[in-house]
Design an enzyme around this catalytic site. Sequence first.
Site, mmCIF file in Angstrom:
data_model
loop_
_atom_site.group_PDB
_atom_site.id
_atom_site.type_symbol
_atom_site.label_atom_id
_atom_site.label_comp_id
_atom_site.label_asym_id
_atom_site.label_seq_id
_atom_site.Cartn_x
_atom_site.Cartn_y
_atom_site.Cartn_z
ATOM 1 N N GLY A 356 -38.459 -17.546 27.361
ATOM 2 C CA GLY A 356 -37.193 -17.492 26.205
ATOM 3 C C GLY A 356 -37.731 -18.804 25.246
ATOM 4 N N ILE A 357 -36.478 -18.824 24.570
ATOM 5 C CA ILE A 357 -36.520 -20.155 23.250
ATOM 6 C C ILE A 357 -36.092 -21.374 24.428
ATOM 7 C CG2 ILE A 357 -35.213 -20.604 21.779
ATOM 8 C CD1 ILE A 357 -35.291 -18.314 20.796
ATOM 9 N N ARG A 358 -36.930 -22.925 23.926
ATOM 10 C CA ARG A 358 -36.778 -23.166 24.396
ATOM 11 C C ARG A 358 -35.432 -24.464 23.906
ATOM 12 N NH1 ARG A 358 -41.710 -25.370 26.554
ATOM 13 N NH2 ARG A 358 -42.612 -23.374 26.886
ATOM 14 N N ASP A 409 -21.209 -20.377 37.003
ATOM 15 C CA ASP A 409 -21.094 -21.475 37.853
ATOM 16 C C ASP A 409 -22.968 -21.570 38.576
ATOM 17 O OD1 ASP A 409 -20.212 -23.475 39.371
ATOM 18 O OD2 ASP A 409 -19.722 -21.657 41.757
#
Length: 619
Positions: A356-358, A409
């Site tokens: 995914g995108i950092r 959570d």
Amino acid sequence: MIYSGDVQRIEPAPVAGPAPLDVAHLILAGFDRHYALFRYSAQRAKSLFESGDWHGMQRLSRERIEYYDMRVRECATQLDSALRGSDARTADGSRANGSAALSEAQTAFWQAVKQEFVGLLADHRQPECAETFFNSVSCRILHRDYFHNDFLFVRPAIATDYLDSRIPSYRVYYPVAEGLHKSLIRMVADFGLAVPYADLPRDARLLARAAVRQLRGQLPRHAGPRLASDCQIQVLGSLFFRNTGAYIVGRLINQGTVYPFAVALRRNPAGQVCLDALLLGADDLSTLFSFTRAYFLVDMETPAAVVNFLASLLPRKPKAELYTMLGLQKQGKTLFYRDFLHHLTHSRDAFDIAPGIRGMVMCVFTLPSYPYVFKLIKDRIDKDGMDHATVRRKYQMVKLHDRVGRMADTWEYSQVALPRSRFAPRLLEELRRLVPSLIEENGDTVVIRHVYIERRMMPLNLYLRHASDPLLEVAVREYGDAIRQLATANIFPGDMLYKNFGVTRLGRVVFYDYDEIQRMTEMNFRAIPPAPNEEAELSSEPWYAVGPNDVFPEEFGRFLLGDPRVRQAFLRHHADLLAPQWWQACRARVAQGRIEEFFPYDTDRRLHPQAAPPPRTAA
């Protein structure tokens, strides 16, 4: 008096410190005090439900989360005072964590404390939770080099498989003998709510019809009578309270098959209790016990018995999550850590950078074979006004808040030692570069000083990229619903980019990036004023003043709706989120103290779908 040559000197007599058994008694007394307050909270929840005090219920839920750490600090302070001057402390008078090495006498002392503590748990009703409390207190006394099973309960010492309360944890009803309708009436009445029911016989009939209708669809053809001779209804003996609802949780056994179920109870505007919904099956109960929702308040003498019962209903859900959803977060953390160590022992894959995108705030990594992600706050955060303390406050805000099924959570850990050989080289390099203050490389071990752990989900941006048109439509509708429900619960997400949301196993869209969240009541939602001239309109800079908490919903489309498919779906379901009026009205409702209900079940599960309760307002 000591003679040394011709010189006399007086040495103080050694101070006799407390015996290991005394220390064990002190720690157990601290736990017993904590658990008595924990149970009192659940008993208070019953009174608050009966009186319809929803603001009181919210306060109680927030306060209870902090009880555990308060009792641990209190017990550690008492223990520190009791050990002052004793041989259990290091030579300089500091606690044993003042230096890494314990003397031989100190080592024997603290090992004896654990042994004595085990002996005190022989007839205890919450032994697993008491062991966790012992760990929490001991970790404030001992250096992390001693965080192993000789000194702590890394492995449990007391088995809880067949442990139960003095009064059995669940009740049993036999509908074949007395009739399903009568059994259901008695099942509900046995909870002893001190508030009238609107019409319990009517609701019991509706409940019976809904149950039989669903059973009929699940029984094989030629299965015989719908309710066979082995039919039993087993329900846990305490109600599960959360927000404005109470839940009966149980299982129906019929023709050798177990059917998990829950019955939702609600107060109507007249202050009477109605049976509101029947949830039947593991998926319905999984949503009810989701990690995205607030913790239940449940009166339990023997939590292990309740968790064992729930585990039979939700076999996919780890016991760590079940303990956590019952409000026993620290026990959940203990079990999660044990499960995690077990998984590490029986796997070989490497920790690696999460796909995914950092992000600008967190360094995130994962273990592909384990369904969780590990999040570390970067040393240098490329956001104005953002630092470690601010991020940790935001995460604590989420922990204390009603997550309304839309925020994940987290478990928070410190001083976590992991085998260095399990780290991919590129991950280790990234950790050294981005979070050097949070890691310590010690031989073949990497110690992480602080980490958040969350359930791994498919990032929404990746999900939308590959989704078919029907699935994309559902996901975009879910995304907008998540934003609406968070706002109604007084949470403004801040950064609403798709990469900050995830998709659960059941297709629910959940927010999981908390560094920019703020309360709705702190925000100022504005319309963009008309441009004074054409040059201003074409300028890259705004022609209007922007305050620190100003938000312009008309700008959302520019950042969020570049994909034509997403744009069309969003405008079909959530066009009003692109105008300030919706946000201003929502903020006004929240500021008035209105509490709106978010049902953890679909409308088709309701027994009275036409009777949705109106939002509550503060008195």
